[in-house]
Design an enzyme around this catalytic site. Structure first.
Site, PDB file in Angstrom:
ATOM      1  CG  ASP A  12      -0.120  -1.240  -5.761  1.00 38.76           C
ATOM      2  OD1 ASP A  12       0.078  -2.457  -5.929  1.00 38.76           O
ATOM      3  OD2 ASP A  12      -0.979  -0.602  -6.387  1.00 38.76           O
ATOM      4  CG  HIS A  34       1.039  -3.065 -10.648  1.00 37.40           C
ATOM      5  ND1 HIS A  34       1.766  -2.152  -9.944  1.00 37.40           N
ATOM      6  CD2 HIS A  34      -0.180  -3.121 -10.046  1.00 37.40           C
ATOM      7  CE1 HIS A  34       1.017  -1.675  -8.952  1.00 37.40           C
ATOM      8  NE2 HIS A  34      -0.169  -2.244  -9.000  1.00 37.40           N
ATOM      9  CG  HIS A  82      -4.094  -0.326 -10.344  1.00 38.66           C
ATOM     10  ND1 HIS A  82      -4.000   0.714  -9.448  1.00 38.66           N
ATOM     11  CD2 HIS A  82      -3.378  -1.344  -9.808  1.00 38.66           C
ATOM     12  CE1 HIS A  82      -3.247   0.338  -8.430  1.00 38.66           C
ATOM     13  NE2 HIS A  82      -2.869  -0.918  -8.614  1.00 38.66           N
ATOM     14  CD  GLU A  83      -3.648  -5.244 -10.392  1.00 33.42           C
ATOM     15  OE1 GLU A  83      -2.470  -5.658 -10.428  1.00 33.42           O
ATOM     16  OE2 GLU A  83      -4.152  -4.722  -9.383  1.00 33.42           O
TER      17      GLU A  83
HETATM   18 ZN   LIG Z   1      -1.666  -2.146  -7.623  1.00 33.93          ZN
END
Ligand SMILES: [Zn+2]
Length: 248
Positions: free
Chosen positions: A157, A59, A55-56
């Site tokens: 987020d 980003h 997930h990171e």
């Molecule tokens: Zn996130």
């Protein structure tokens, strides 16, 4: 810990406390097979954090497309944090970067569901090391991560999306302040509900972390804005045009 595609991955020491807590829960929660329980709970936490790392990277790699470098990805008990070297001040870019993390989780859900059925409550309560059982757990983990992160509260987020949306109309500092208030209020309400309604002190600790993060986000932005304003004024004075010559 190590470096992937040029981005440093680090672990906060309290992450080890979480692993210890998971091991203890497994050990005491499955009295008929404590070792199995412990191994399963620890595996579960590691799987969940594997998804957090992906997930990171969602980003970080989206940020890189906009020319924003990631200093490091830090793993803490409440999740991961991609720390950027600069904050994109273009609200639409910030929205894209914030959405990219949950998007990774939803893509993973879609991919895994090509191979296993959608998990039911029975699948999720089962402590099984069978690959299909593990994949069903992964579906649940990624759905929770994707949805939870879209809640409009810092440091999730959704909070960044809210701030960026506000920043389309307001100053960046004011937008951060409002988003931080929303986050802190919701975190206090959720922590009280965890303590007095659900009776889950660990949940309350999680929301205390979220409160702290929301507060810190605003203070950091305020400090940065104050410094930027100081230098802007200083430069203005320094570069002020010379007074016009007195006319004869
Ligand atoms: Zn996130």
């Amino acid at each position: 810990m190590f470096r992937i595609v040029g981005i440093r991955l680090e672990m906060h020491f309290t992450f080890l406390l979480l692993l210890g807590y998971a091991a203890w829960e497994g050990w005491s929660g499955v009295p008929e097979a404590p070792w199995l329980g412990m191994a399963w709970f620890v595996m579960y936490v590691l799987l969940a954090f594997g998804c957090v790392v992906l997930h990171e990277f969602g980003h970080a790699l989206t940020a890189r497309r906009f020319g924003v470098r990631t200093r490091r990805i830090l793993l803490t008990p409440i999740g991961g944090m991609a720390e950027f070297e600069s904050i994109p001040r273009k609200p639409l870019q910030e929205i894209a970067i914030a959405f990219a993390g949950p998007a990774v989780n939803f893509v993973l859900v879609g991919l895994i569901l090509l191979f296993v059925d959608f998990p039911g409550p029975h699948d999720l309560l089962m402590l099984s090391f069978a690959p299909s059982a593990i994949f069903k757990q992964l579906v649940a983990i990624n759905l929770v991560l994707g949805c939870f992160n879209l809640v409009p509260v810092f440091p999730m987020d959704g909070g960044r999306v809210l701030r960026a949306a506000l920043a389309l109309r307001l100053s960046y500092l004011r937008a951060t302040q409002i988003a931080s208030w929303v986050g802190k209020t919701l975190a206090v309400l959720a922590a009280l509900a965890m303590l007095f309604v659900v009776g889950n002190p660990m949940g309350a600790v999680l929301f205390a972390f979220i409160f702290y993060a929301a507060d810190r986000e605003y203070k950091m932005v305020r400090q940065r804005e104050t410094e930027a304003e100081f230098w802007r004024q200083w430069m203005e004075r320094f570069q002020a045009p010379p007074p016009p010559p007195p006319s004869a």
